[in-house]
Scaffold this active site. Structure first.
Site, PDB file in Angstrom:
ATOM      1  N   LYS A 173       0.874  -1.169   0.000  1.00 37.19           N
ATOM      2  CA  LYS A 173       0.000   0.000   0.000  1.00 37.19           C
ATOM      3  C   LYS A 173       0.914   1.223   0.000  1.00 37.19           C
ATOM      4  CE  LYS A 173      -1.901   3.009   1.937  1.00 37.19           C
ATOM      5  NZ  LYS A 173      -1.844   4.488   1.622  1.00 37.19           N
ATOM      6  N   GLU A 249       9.198   1.547  11.438  1.00 43.39           N
ATOM      7  CA  GLU A 249      10.194   2.623  11.463  1.00 43.39           C
ATOM      8  C   GLU A 249       9.392   3.899  11.434  1.00 43.39           C
ATOM      9  OE1 GLU A 249      12.082   5.645  10.616  1.00 43.39           O
ATOM     10  OE2 GLU A 249      12.557   4.809   8.650  1.00 43.39           O
ATOM     11  N   CYS A 283      13.203  11.017   8.060  1.00 38.71           N
ATOM     12  CA  CYS A 283      13.098  10.635   9.468  1.00 38.71           C
ATOM     13  C   CYS A 283      14.417  10.790  10.203  1.00 38.71           C
ATOM     14  CB  CYS A 283      12.582   9.205   9.588  1.00 38.71           C
ATOM     15  SG  CYS A 283      13.628   7.989   8.754  1.00 38.71           S
ATOM     16  N   GLU A 382       8.076  16.234  16.089  1.00 33.16           N
ATOM     17  CA  GLU A 382       8.643  16.110  14.748  1.00 33.16           C
ATOM     18  C   GLU A 382       7.956  17.077  13.789  1.00 33.16           C
ATOM     19  OE1 GLU A 382      10.028  12.469  11.913  1.00 33.16           O
ATOM     20  OE2 GLU A 382       7.944  12.405  12.578  1.00 33.16           O
TER      21      GLU A 382
END
Length: 478
Positions: A173, A249, A283, A382
């Protein structure tokens, strides 16, 4: 206009209800493709195809699986320029980055795991003269692979390659914002001779749509996700239905710790990359910069001078350093962080706005914010954009304490010429990956992953195969 369709059981197909959504180029705001919008029906078909294909692919000899993976790598290399351009159109990242990092690494991911699987072993234990134990390594089954929008092909192949090498089948996906190269990967896998049903791609959205249908599906045995921490929590809840194996992750709020004895020229150049590569949409970007006080003012001066020389603009221009953010929604989110940081007392040292010369596209200037405290939102959450905070520190103990005062634990960078201090500080940082006097230098054999809310599990080398295989112990009485 191109139409991107699902790839299920070896065929490109439309959604059952015919629904589509638009794929937008973030650099121009133009529609570049229409994409089939999948849901539960398409996921059911893809999972069924993957389950059937697993019966044969799981028993395919390792040498044959390795051969096909090498062929996939060859085809990615042959189509590298096309893939790089498509990746840039989808993401807004500079074409030069797609050419030099994303696409070469996508090919290498297949080549690396194609070779690694051939030398993969297990363990054996002899119980004196009583019994012999040995472990059989087996593929798990059908994997749900959910890839992010920031490095679509790079990070998708990081999952697909070990998944297929181990003998699993998969349903992918892709992120709805970047569907193109996942579709091209399906074409490449088919051309390389991958049997029908081994790899399937279903486009669509996440919550209450294709993503939820995949993670909840009772015939999906394991799920690997790269994405936001909030998405990881949702997937974990969904995966509880049949206790799927999980590999996550997730987000990061990575510290960049700079001691006064560091090589300043090297620090500045690498910090520019670790802060603003891919528009800060990585990231692993170092968004919290801590500088020992004797070096603080000089670092800021050198850093802002260097940032002023960066070119923000058309990603297709090879002279561009910083491209467009992924979407209007994401741009507004990042701008909101900047606005609230200023309200909290922060000061914008450079950047902070949209480039005046760019009238279309989701662009933001590289931004440095100072005079914030450790409890400010922009220091703790973040941002995932070209925005960093810079704070001074006075002692090793102080910076370690502030570095670890976060919900995240993905990566960290330490800059010092004092080798003893480098080892001492690294041993105390709560992060899955720590770089010393460098950044983003990767050996694919090493463990990669995060602590705390930055993820579950490790990827790379044998660690990827620990996730994509099951071990069965066989005990033979002698």
């Amino acid at each position: 206009m191109e139409v991107l369709r699902h790839f299920i059981d070896g065929e490109f197909v439309e959604s059952k209800d015919g629904r589509r959504f638009q794929n937008i180029n973030p650099a121009t705001e133009e529609v570049i493709a229409e994409v089939a919008e999948g849901g539960r029906d398409e996921i059911d078909r893809a999972v069924s195809a993957a389950r059937r294909a697993f019966k044969e692919w799981g028993r395919t000899p390792v040498a044959r699986r390795s051969e096909i993976l090498h062929r996939i790598a060859d085809l990615i290399k042959e189509r590298a320029e096309e893939l790089a351009r498509l990746e840039t159109l989808d993401t807004g990242k500079p074409l030069q980055l797609s050419r030099t990092l994303d696409i070469p690494r996508a090919a290498y991911n297949f080549r690396f795991f194609a070779d690694f699987v051939k030398g993969l072993g297990t363990e054996a234990f002899q119980m004196d003269d009583v019994a012999l134990n040995y472990a059989l390594r087996r593929p798990v089954g059908v994997a749900g692979l959910i890839s992010p929008w920031n490095a679509p092909l790079f990070l998708l192949t990081w999952k697909v390659a070990p998944c297929l090498a181990a003998g699993n089948t998969c349903v992918i996906k892709p992120a709805e914002l970047t569907p193109t190269t996942a579709t091209r990967l399906a074409e490449i896998c088919q051309e390389a001779g991958l049997p029908d049903g081994v790899l399937n791609v279903v486009h669509g959205f996440g919550p209450d749509a294709a993503g939820s249908a995949l993670t909840e599906h009772p015939n999906v045995d394991l799920v690997s996700l790269t994405g936001e921490t909030a998405t990881g929590k949702a997937v974990m809840r969904a995966a509880a239905s049949n206790l799927k194996k999980l590999s996550f992750e997730l987000g990061g709020k990575n510290p960049n710790i700079i001691f006064a004895d560091a090589d300043l020229e090297d620090v500045v150049e690498t910090t520019i990359r670790s802060s603003f590569a891919n528009q800060g949409e990585l990231c692993l970007c170092g968004s919290r910069v801590y500088v020992e006080r004797p070096l603080y003012d000089e670092f800021l001066r050198r850093m802002t001078d260097r940032i002023a020389s960066l070119t923000v603009g058309d990603p297709m221009d090879t002279g561009t350093d910083v491209g467009a953010l992924i979407s209007q929604e994401h741009l507004l989110r990042v701008e909101g962080f900047i606005e609230r940081a200023v309200e909290d007392g922060g000061r914008i040292l450079i950047g902070g706005g949209r480039p005046a010369h760019l009238k279309r596209g989701y662009y933001l200037e590289p931004t440095v914010i100072v005079d914030v405290d450790r409890y400010c939102e922009i220091v703790r959450h973040e941002v995932f954009g070209p925005v960093i905070t810079v704070q001074p520190f006075d002692s090793e103990e102080e910076v370690i304490e502030q570095t670890n005062d976060t919900d995240y634990g993905l990566s960290a960078t330490i800059w010092t010429t004092n080798l003893k201090r480098a080892h001492r500080v690294a041993a105390q940082i709560e992060a899955g990956v720590i770089w010393i006097n460098t950044w983003f230098l990767r050996d694919l054999r090493t463990p990669f992953g995060g602590m705390k809310q930055s993820g579950i599990g490790r990827e790379g080398g044998v660690h990827s195969f620990e996730f994509f295989t099951e071990l069965t112990n066989v005990c033979v009485k002698l």
